[in-house]
Write an enzyme that holds these catalytic residues in place. Structure first.
Site, short mmCIF file in Angstrom:
data_model
loop_
_atom_site.label_atom_id
_atom_site.label_comp_id
_atom_site.label_asym_id
_atom_site.label_seq_id
_atom_site.Cartn_x
_atom_site.Cartn_y
_atom_site.Cartn_z
CG HIS A 147 40.86 3.37 -66.61
ND1 HIS A 147 41.71 2.42 -66.81
CD2 HIS A 147 40.68 4.39 -67.96
CE1 HIS A 147 42.05 2.18 -67.76
NE2 HIS A 147 41.87 2.95 -68.54
CD GLU A 148 37.77 5.80 -69.96
OE1 GLU A 148 39.01 6.77 -69.90
OE2 GLU A 148 38.51 4.90 -69.87
CB CYS A 168 44.20 1.71 -71.02
SG CYS A 168 44.24 3.58 -71.84
CG HIS A 210 42.53 8.27 -69.47
ND1 HIS A 210 43.59 8.21 -70.11
CD2 HIS A 210 41.97 7.24 -69.27
CE1 HIS A 210 44.29 6.84 -70.04
NE2 HIS A 210 42.36 6.65 -70.25
#
Length: 171
Positions: A144-145, A102, A148
């Protein structure tokens, strides 16, 4: 006007642990300029994705921009895709572990379990609704995003310290 890259927030910055806010006005000129700058920042950082909270903006917005690079040499090539107010619609039962890094957690990689196949919905930068199915690496980037946007970092999903690598060597 020349776009300048945005500073990428590092682990420890409180914005990385907050829920991002829904985008309500996609036509807002400042938002559109932000998207342009975020695209440039992602490409210059050699990332395969970047979320608005990573540059200290609380928007439910990220970019998926998979491409082969030194960190992910086998990544598939795809056009950078802006995803606004994205959501996971459905997913496979199959979960695969894969190595992730990341931009906000430099020098660390982790073996993270993610769904193999996902169906997602998002708005593009023009407000059009898209529904797509992603598999393998691109599905991993999306998840993954999306994390966030929910204040979750990949290191939170690593099952034990044996699944972490530190001081990622430069290639």
């Amino acid at each position: 006007m020349i776009n300048q890259n945005l500073e990428i927030a590092q682990v420890g910055n409180p914005i990385l642990r907050q829920q991002a806010q829904w985008v309500t006005d996609i036509t807002d000129e400042k938002l559109q300029q932000f998207i342009d700058t975020l695209l440039t920042t992602a490409m210059d950082a050699k990332g395969v994705g970047i979320a608005a909270p990573q540059v200290s903006q609380s928007y439910r917005l990220f970019i998926v921009c998979s491409h082969p690079n030194p960190r992910y040499p086998d990544a598939p090539l795809m056009e950078p895709t802006v995803m606004i107010n994205p959501r996971l619609v459905s997913h496979s039962e199959e979960i695969i572990k894969g190595w992730e890094g990341c931009l906000s957690v430099p020098g660390v990689r982790g073996l993270v379990p993610r769904y193999q196949t996902i169906t997602v919905e998002y708005l593009d930068r023009y407000g059009r609704l898209h529904q797509q199915e992603f598999t393998n690496f691109v599905a991993r980037i999306f998840q993954h995003e999306l994390d966030h946007l929910n204040g979750i970092l990949f290191i939170d999903r690593v099952k034990n310290s044996e699944n972490l690598l530190y001081n990622e060597p430069k290639k």
